[in-house]
Motif scaffolding. Sequence first.
Motif, PDB file in Angstrom:
ATOM      1  N   ASP A 270      -6.139  -0.369  -1.438  1.00 27.53           N
ATOM      2  CA  ASP A 270      -4.781   0.144  -1.179  1.00 27.53           C
ATOM      3  C   ASP A 270      -4.783   1.466  -0.411  1.00 27.53           C
ATOM      4  N   SER A 271      -5.395   2.520  -0.964  1.00 26.01           N
ATOM      5  CA  SER A 271      -5.379   3.810  -0.258  1.00 26.01           C
ATOM      6  C   SER A 271      -6.537   4.679  -0.735  1.00 26.01           C
TER       7      SER A 271
ATOM      8  N   GLN B 182      -4.614   4.293   4.503  1.00 24.20           N
ATOM      9  CA  GLN B 182      -4.297   3.017   3.878  1.00 24.20           C
ATOM     10  C   GLN B 182      -4.889   1.837   4.643  1.00 24.20           C
ATOM     11  N   LYS B 183      -5.798   2.131   5.568  1.00 26.54           N
ATOM     12  CA  LYS B 183      -6.468   1.086   6.328  1.00 26.54           C
ATOM     13  C   LYS B 183      -7.831   1.611   6.758  1.00 26.54           C
TER      14      LYS B 183
ATOM     15  N   GLU C 192     -11.429  -0.421   3.679  1.00 20.89           N
ATOM     16  CA  GLU C 192     -10.624  -1.111   2.679  1.00 20.89           C
ATOM     17  C   GLU C 192     -11.334  -2.379   2.242  1.00 20.89           C
TER      18      GLU C 192
END
Length: 326
Positions: A104-105, A143-144, A169
């Motif tokens: 997610d982050s 977040q990616k 991620e």
Amino acid sequence: SINTARAYDFDPVPADLSAKEAEYVVGGQANLWTEWIATFRRAQYMIFPRMLAMSEALWTPKDLKSYANFEGRLARYYPRLNALDVDIYPGELAPEANLVVFVDSAKVVLPKPVLPGVDLRFTMDGTEPNLRSRLYTEPLTVQKDTVVKAAVFRGKEKLDSAITVTYHEVRMHPMIATKPGLRWELYGEQCTVLPEFDKLKPEAGGEAADIDILPFASRPHYAMRWKGILEVSREGLYAFTTGSDDGSRLWIDDALVTDNDQPHAYVEKHGRAYLLPGRYNIEIGWFDQGGDRSMKAWIEGPGIARQPLGPLLRVFAVGAKPGAVR
């Protein structure tokens, strides 16, 4: 290389000397070889603050030495050295990990330089930082998949090479049966740096139980690549080391973690990765330019004492079918 902490830990009396023999050691010295140092300012950069650490190491009794105490007092010398226009090494800009795996982050926390009067600038697209890059003041969130590069600047001068931290991620992977081992490939190219293996055709390949270069030792020069799967059961920070003569690199899921490239005698380089439970693709590349040769790799982490990495790697079992997804 010998950083400030290692200089402070120096003991001029070898541990294997008897008390009587140790009486003949009256001091120590530190040399700076200048055949590759073009200017006096560069010499200053290589000497300070290690000279201060060495000085204290030689005049302080062993039982009174404390690097943490020295490091706290060292900060008081920086303004004085700046006033004298001494070019000072800004300190190793060492991230906690070269690779951070997340769901997610993730929070981007960069190490702040200890040297006063400098700026930390960074990019988040894998490009080299420059004077127009963003100034780092506080942690950020990604977040990616993101490649962060950061470097220290004093005025218009970039003081050292940029550090790189890859944020990756986690993706879902099929649970396919594996067996112990790794895959190896042999390349006949004569190299001065690691080749781009994917653009070359290997001369030979197969499976092995460990990293091994000896079967091809009669060759004047060659390169090899090993691939395997690392199964991690506990979340945490893992340390990876390659020791090689000549160059080597180690990647996890295509992210460079340990960079030991270039022709050189035996050298060990270290990298760290914050990993979550799961499977990771490990790739190790190595080349030999001629002469002595060596290639080793280790891992250390939660529940894993430092040990050779090769025997821990796995390959997909022949005929295995995908099972549950995680």
